[in-house]
Design a protein around this motif. Structure first.
Motif, short mmCIF file in Angstrom:
data_model
loop_
_atom_site.label_atom_id
_atom_site.label_comp_id
_atom_site.label_asym_id
_atom_site.label_seq_id
_atom_site.Cartn_x
_atom_site.Cartn_y
_atom_site.Cartn_z
N GLU A 1 0.86 -0.74 0.10
CA GLU A 1 0.04 -0.20 0.12
C GLU A 1 0.72 1.35 0.16
OE1 GLU A 1 -2.82 2.54 3.79
OE2 GLU A 1 -2.75 -0.12 3.43
N ILE A 2 1.78 0.90 0.68
CA ILE A 2 3.06 2.29 0.93
C ILE A 2 3.68 2.56 -0.90
CG2 ILE A 2 4.90 3.80 2.44
CD1 ILE A 2 3.57 2.00 4.58
N LYS A 3 3.90 1.15 -0.86
CA LYS A 3 4.88 1.22 -1.74
C LYS A 3 4.47 2.43 -3.11
CE LYS A 3 7.01 -2.18 -5.42
NZ LYS A 3 6.19 -1.83 -6.79
N ASP A 4 2.95 2.19 -2.90
CA ASP A 4 2.04 3.08 -4.51
C ASP A 4 2.21 4.05 -4.27
OD1 ASP A 4 1.52 -0.02 -5.60
OD2 ASP A 4 -0.31 -0.34 -4.47
N HIS A 5 2.44 4.40 -2.98
CA HIS A 5 2.01 6.19 -2.50
C HIS A 5 3.27 7.18 -2.72
CE1 HIS A 5 -2.51 4.69 -1.65
NE2 HIS A 5 -2.64 5.63 -2.28
N ALA A 6 4.29 5.60 -2.70
CA ALA A 6 5.86 6.62 -2.55
C ALA A 6 6.36 7.59 -4.36
CB ALA A 6 6.96 5.73 -1.41
N GLY A 7 7.27 7.85 -3.53
CA GLY A 7 7.41 8.29 -5.02
C GLY A 7 8.81 7.37 -5.40
N THR A 8 9.60 7.27 -4.52
CA THR A 8 10.94 6.26 -5.25
C THR A 8 10.49 5.23 -5.10
OG1 THR A 8 11.54 8.05 -6.64
CG2 THR A 8 13.07 6.06 -6.07
N VAL A 9 11.31 3.80 -4.87
CA VAL A 9 10.69 3.07 -3.84
C VAL A 9 12.11 1.89 -3.51
CG1 VAL A 9 9.79 0.73 -2.63
CG2 VAL A 9 8.34 2.41 -3.46
N PHE A 10 12.98 1.38 -3.05
CA PHE A 10 14.53 0.63 -3.30
C PHE A 10 13.53 -0.28 -2.26
CE2 PHE A 10 16.58 5.17 -3.82
CZ PHE A 10 17.28 4.46 -4.44
N LEU A 11 14.45 -1.92 -2.71
CA LEU A 11 13.64 -3.16 -2.12
C LEU A 11 14.78 -3.76 -1.92
CD1 LEU A 11 12.00 -4.90 -0.14
CD2 LEU A 11 11.46 -5.78 -3.38
N VAL A 12 15.51 -4.28 -0.85
CA VAL A 12 16.73 -4.68 -1.24
C VAL A 12 15.67 -6.26 -0.13
CG1 VAL A 12 18.73 -6.12 1.19
CG2 VAL A 12 18.02 -3.83 0.31
N SER A 13 16.53 -7.38 -0.68
CA SER A 13 15.45 -8.71 -1.28
C SER A 13 16.66 -9.71 -1.52
CB SER A 13 14.16 -8.63 -1.54
OG SER A 13 14.20 -9.97 -1.63
#
Length: 285
Positions: free
Chosen positions: A231-243
C-alpha cells in the motif's frame, strides 16, 4: 534518529510458491526525468572492535595474566570497506531492487541512502523525505507506547493532529492492545519491534526504502506487513527494496542493482539482472 537492534527482527521472505511462474512486474507508475536520489561514488567504511590480542605468555605468571585480562581486546580493530565507489541515479516513480549475497553491502548502502549511516567519501542527494521502513522510529523505553507513537510520528514529519488521526490504526496494526498505555520497558522485544514497524508506516515518504530483514512478528503480522508495504509502495515516489528473493524483485521492481563485495556489478531491468544473478549464483554454488 537511531538505528534499531536488528536482533529484534525476524527475516521475512516475500517469495511464495504461487509466485514461481508469475511474470515480471509491469510499469505501474510513470517515471519522471527528475532525479529523486543521486548516489555519487559512495564509499562506506566502518571499524569492528573486539578482536583478541595474543594471550599472555605463561612465564609472565598467573597474577600478571589476570591483571592484563581486561586488555586483551584493547586496540584490536578491523576496518570493513562495506560500500566501494557505488554510483547511480534513481528517478521519481521508479521501483528499484538491490540484490546480492549476504555481506555484499546491500543494507549498508540502503542505510547510507536513508541518512542513517555516514559515508566515508562520496555524496548522497535525496529529493524530498526518505524513510527506511521499520528503522526510523526510535523508541524510548521509559515512555509509554502512546507517547512513543506521538514522538515517532512527529519525527516522521507528521503534525500532532495527523498523529492523533492515525493513532488507532498504528495501535491496531501493531496488535499490542492495552499495552499501549504501559512503558516500553514492559514490552517484549517482539512487541517493541511490531510497534516500531507500525509507527514507521504512519507516513508515506517521497523515497521509501524497504529491507525485508526488518519485517517482524508471526505469520499473521508478516502478512499484514506485506500488505501495508504494498500500500505504501503504491503511494511513495521512489521505492528501494533489498531482498534475497529474485521473484520478489521481479514482481515488485522494474529495475535492479546488483551489489557484490561492496561494488556495483550490474544495473538494469529487473528481469535481466535477476537472470544474471541466478546464473552467477549457480556457478558459485
Amino acid at each position: 534518529m537511531a538505528a534499531t537492534d536488528d536482533a529484534a527482527f525476524d527475516e521475512i521472505d516475500f517469495e511464495d510458491d504461487d509466485d514461481q511462474d508469475q511474470p515480471p512486474a509491469t510499469q505501474r507508475r510513470p517515471v519522471s526525468d527528475i532525479p529523486a536520489v543521486i548516489v555519487d561514488d559512495v564509499h562506506v567504511r566502518y571499524r569492528v572492535f573486539g578482536g583478541r590480542k595474543r594471550s599472555v605468555a605463561p612465564e609472565m605468571g598467573r597474577v600478571r595474566a589476570m591483571v592484563n585480562r581486561s586488555r586483551k581486546h584493547v586496540g584490536a580493530v578491523t576496518e570493513v570497506h562495506a560500500v566501494q565507489g557505488v554510483s547511480f541515479v534513481a528517478h521519481h516513480g521508479e521501483s528499484i531492487g538491490i540484490i546480492g549475497r549476504n555481506g555484499a553491502g546491500k543494507s549498508t548502502l540502503l542505510r547510507a541512502v536513508a541518512g542513517l549511516m555516514p559515508t566515508s567519501s562520496g555524496a548522497v542527494y535525496v529529493s524530498g523525505t526518505s524513510s527506511l521502513l521499520g528503522v526510523n522510529a526510535a523508541l524510548m523505553s521509559s515512555l509509554t507506547g502512546e507517547r512513543n507513537v506521538m514522538i515517532g510520528g512527529l519525527a516522521l514529519g507528521l503534525t500532532p493532529a495527523q498523529v492523533r488521526e492515525r493513532f488507532d490504526d498504528v495501535v491496531e496494526f501493531a496488535g499490542i492492545g492495552d499495552f499501549i498505555d504501559l512503558p516500553m520497558k514492559a514490552y517484549s522485544s517482539g512487541m517493541a519491534a511490531r510497534l516500531r514497524f507500525a509507527i514507521s508506516t504512519a507516513a508515506v515518504p517521497d523515497v521509501l526504502m524497504i529491507d525485508e530483514a526488518l519485517a517482524t512478528g508471526d505469520a499473521e503480522f508478516r502478512d499484514r506487513s506485506k500488505k501495508k508495504i504494498d500500500e505504501i509502495k503504491d503511494h511513495a515516489g521512489t521505492v528501494f527494496l533489498v531482498s534475497h528473493s529474485m521473484n520478489s524483485i521481479e514482481r515488485m521492481c522494474e529495475r535492479a542493482i546488483w551489489i557484490d563485495k561492496g561494488k556495483l556489478i550490474a544495473d538494469g531491468p529487473a528481469s535481466e539482472i535477476a537472470a544474471e544473478y541466478r546464473k552467477a549464483s549457480k556457478k558459485k554454488g
